[in-house]
Design a protein around this motif. Structure first.
Motif, PDB file in Angstrom:
ATOM      1  N   ASP A 138       1.112  14.164   4.780  1.00  0.00           N
ATOM      2  CA  ASP A 138       2.105  13.844   3.756  1.00  0.00           C
ATOM      3  C   ASP A 138       2.215  12.327   3.616  1.00  0.00           C
ATOM      4  OD1 ASP A 138       4.905  13.177   2.759  1.00  0.00           O
ATOM      5  OD2 ASP A 138       4.854  15.354   2.471  1.00  0.00           O
ATOM      6  N   TYR A 139       1.782  11.819   2.469  1.00  0.00           N
ATOM      7  CA  TYR A 139       1.803  10.374   2.249  1.00  0.00           C
ATOM      8  C   TYR A 139       3.172   9.866   1.817  1.00  0.00           C
ATOM      9  CZ  TYR A 139      -3.120   9.755   3.070  1.00  0.00           C
ATOM     10  OH  TYR A 139      -4.350   9.684   3.675  1.00  0.00           O
ATOM     11  N   LYS A 140       4.013  10.705   1.268  1.00  0.00           N
ATOM     12  CA  LYS A 140       5.345  10.280   0.848  1.00  0.00           C
ATOM     13  C   LYS A 140       6.190   9.941   2.078  1.00  0.00           C
ATOM     14  CE  LYS A 140       9.490  11.922  -1.448  1.00  0.00           C
ATOM     15  NZ  LYS A 140      10.209  13.168  -1.711  1.00  0.00           N
ATOM     16  N   ASP A 141       6.216  10.864   3.044  1.00  0.00           N
ATOM     17  CA  ASP A 141       7.034  10.659   4.237  1.00  0.00           C
ATOM     18  C   ASP A 141       6.211  10.214   5.447  1.00  0.00           C
ATOM     19  OD1 ASP A 141       9.470  11.354   2.964  1.00  0.00           O
ATOM     20  OD2 ASP A 141       8.910  13.477   3.120  1.00  0.00           O
ATOM     21  N   LYS A 142       4.923   9.989   5.264  1.00  0.00           N
ATOM     22  CA  LYS A 142       4.006   9.484   6.294  1.00  0.00           C
ATOM     23  C   LYS A 142       4.040  10.313   7.580  1.00  0.00           C
ATOM     24  CE  LYS A 142       3.261   4.710   5.079  1.00  0.00           C
ATOM     25  NZ  LYS A 142       3.317   3.338   5.564  1.00  0.00           N
TER      26      LYS A 142
END
Length: 182
Positions: A138-142
């Motif tokens: 998940d790149y939004k929440d890393k």
């Protein structure tokens, strides 16, 4: 290596979400796969936990000097153009030989947008008698996660349809290159 991987993840703000798999053998899918960085964050997550994983990757990446590095990281070259590759049989045999094995596969089979994912991971899991973990990057929440445990039913089409539906809310690095079948 565990401490170095943890440090790199921390420096870049990445974390592991959820616990380790309860099973000692499993296929772990890594979704979404829209960037070469998916490999980096996923592999670092496994290393940071001391979890050995094997990864399938197209043979075209195995040129010098990258090839020896990838092999040292337990990356297995796959000749996707060779129908006599027997990758399912090879992986089932690897599962039989080992007490602990996590095989990581990107079912999209490409960093480009694919509305149809590959089903080989389900066949490997079913034939090896191991579950599938629905991993996520998940790149939004890393974060990276092994995700929920899924037991293949023997109906790869139905299983894949269900699995793809669980990724409708995915946050890939390149959203324009991701499809959960929509």
């Amino acid at each position: 290596m565990k401490h170095i991987a943890r440090l790199i993840l921390k420096i870049f703000g990445w974390k592991l979400k959820g616990g380790l798999p309860a099973d000692k053998k499993a296929v772990v899918i890594s979704v979404p796969h829209t960037s070469i960085m998916d490999f980096i964050w996923g592999k670092l997550t496994f290393i940071s936990q001391g979890v050995p994983t094997y990864i399938l990757m197209k043979k075209e990446f195995f040129f010098f000097p990258l090839g020896p590095i990838l092999r040292a990281l337990n990356v297995i070259p796959v000749d996707r153009g060779n129908k006599e590759n027997h990758i399912v049989e090879r992986m089932v045999e690897e599962f039989k030989k080992r007490d602990v094995m996590y095989l990581t596969i990107t079912p999209e089979g490409s960093r480009k947008k694919r509305k149809k994912w590959k089903k080989g991971f389900l066949v490997i899991a079913k034939e090896a008698g191991v579950p599938v973990y629905l991993g996520r990057i998940d790149y939004k929440d890393k974060y990276c996660t092994w995700g929920p445990r899924f037991e293949p039913t023997g109906d790869p089409d139905a299983d894949l349809k269900y699995i793809m539906s669980t990724y409708k809310d995915a946050n890939p690095r390149h959203p324009e290159n991701f499809s959960a079948g929509d």
